[in-house]
Design an enzyme around this catalytic site. Structure first.
Site, short mmCIF file in Angstrom:
data_model
loop_
_atom_site.label_atom_id
_atom_site.label_comp_id
_atom_site.label_asym_id
_atom_site.label_seq_id
_atom_site.Cartn_x
_atom_site.Cartn_y
_atom_site.Cartn_z
CG ASP A 7 -0.32 0.20 2.53
OD1 ASP A 7 0.92 0.26 2.60
OD2 ASP A 7 -1.06 0.32 3.52
CG HIS A 8 -0.70 4.75 1.66
ND1 HIS A 8 -1.77 3.87 1.73
CD2 HIS A 8 -0.66 5.39 2.86
CE1 HIS A 8 -2.34 3.99 2.92
NE2 HIS A 8 -1.68 4.89 3.63
CB CYS A 64 0.90 -2.48 4.66
SG CYS A 64 0.64 -3.50 6.12
CB THR A 66 1.94 -2.62 10.89
OG1 THR A 66 0.80 -3.10 10.16
CG2 THR A 66 1.59 -1.30 11.58
N GLY A 67 2.91 -4.15 8.17
CA GLY A 67 2.98 -5.51 7.64
C GLY A 67 1.84 -6.38 8.13
N GLY A 69 -1.76 -5.72 8.39
CA GLY A 69 -2.99 -5.79 7.59
C GLY A 69 -2.80 -6.57 6.30
CG HIS A 97 10.97 -24.42 11.37
ND1 HIS A 97 10.93 -24.44 12.73
CD2 HIS A 97 12.26 -24.66 11.03
CE1 HIS A 97 12.13 -24.69 13.22
NE2 HIS A 97 12.97 -24.82 12.20
CG ASN A 98 6.48 -21.57 9.39
OD1 ASN A 98 7.10 -20.57 9.75
ND2 ASN A 98 6.03 -22.47 10.25
NE ARG A 108 3.25 4.16 7.99
CZ ARG A 108 1.95 4.23 7.75
NH1 ARG A 108 1.08 3.72 8.61
NH2 ARG A 108 1.49 4.81 6.66
NE ARG A 132 11.11 -30.93 13.85
CZ ARG A 132 12.31 -30.85 13.28
NH1 ARG A 132 12.71 -31.78 12.41
NH2 ARG A 132 13.12 -29.84 13.54
CG HIS A 133 9.51 -28.48 9.83
ND1 HIS A 133 9.01 -27.92 10.99
CD2 HIS A 133 10.85 -28.58 10.00
CE1 HIS A 133 10.01 -27.69 11.83
NE2 HIS A 133 11.14 -28.08 11.26
#
Ligand code: RB5
Length: 142
Positions: A7-8, A64, A66-67, A69, A97-98, A108, A132-133
């Site tokens: 975003d902006h 964004c 904060t990352g 949203g 792992h993920n 920010r 396991r992962h």
């Protein structure tokens, strides 16, 4: 191919990421936004998430303010594992792992120097493929 979106609030950092990917010779597709005019992060989070989920792009990077949203949005799309990272340890761990397929960052929260190291860590770390992962990732979608 790496899908990019912001975003902006993330626009300026996305431009830094673009310069960095170009310097590394990595291909990307920019799904917007294309200026720092105020806009709605879900539009760009969804665009990148669908590009990755549909196989148009291998990985995504979304930004964004904060990352938060934009990562919440991306994680609503089936098959997407978007990881909000503000440090290199998390970026490495979420790949190992993920098998995270989208990196989310808060412009920010992290400065450009750290952000580009997080990008490199995320892109350069392979999934561990440990049983396991794999099992736990499959349980996410069940
Ligand atoms: C925009 O002001 C801000 O709310 C957005 O960039 C993001 O931080 C939302 O989670």
């Amino acid at each position: 191919m790496i899908a990019l979106g912001s975003d902006h609030g993330g626009f300026a950092l996305k431009q830094e990421v673009i310069k960095h990917l170009e310097a590394r010779g990595l291909e990307y597709k920019d799904y917007g936004t294309y200026s720092d005019a105020s806009c709605d992060y879900p539009i760009y989070g969804k665009a990148v998430a669908h590009a990755v989920a549909d196989g148009v792009c291998d990985k995504g990077i979304i930004i964004c303010g904060t990352g938060i949203g934009i990562s919440i949005t991306a994680n609503k799309v089936p098959g997407i594992r978007a990881a909000l990272c503000g440090d290199c340890f998390s970026a490495e761990a979420t790949r190992l792992h993920n098998d995270a397929n989208i990196l989310a960052m808060g412009a920010r929260v992290v400065g450009p120097g750290l952000a580009l190291k997080i990008v490199d860590t995320f892109l350069d770390t392979p999934f561990s493929n440990d049983e396991r992962h794999v099992r736990r990732i499959n349980l996410i979608e069940d």
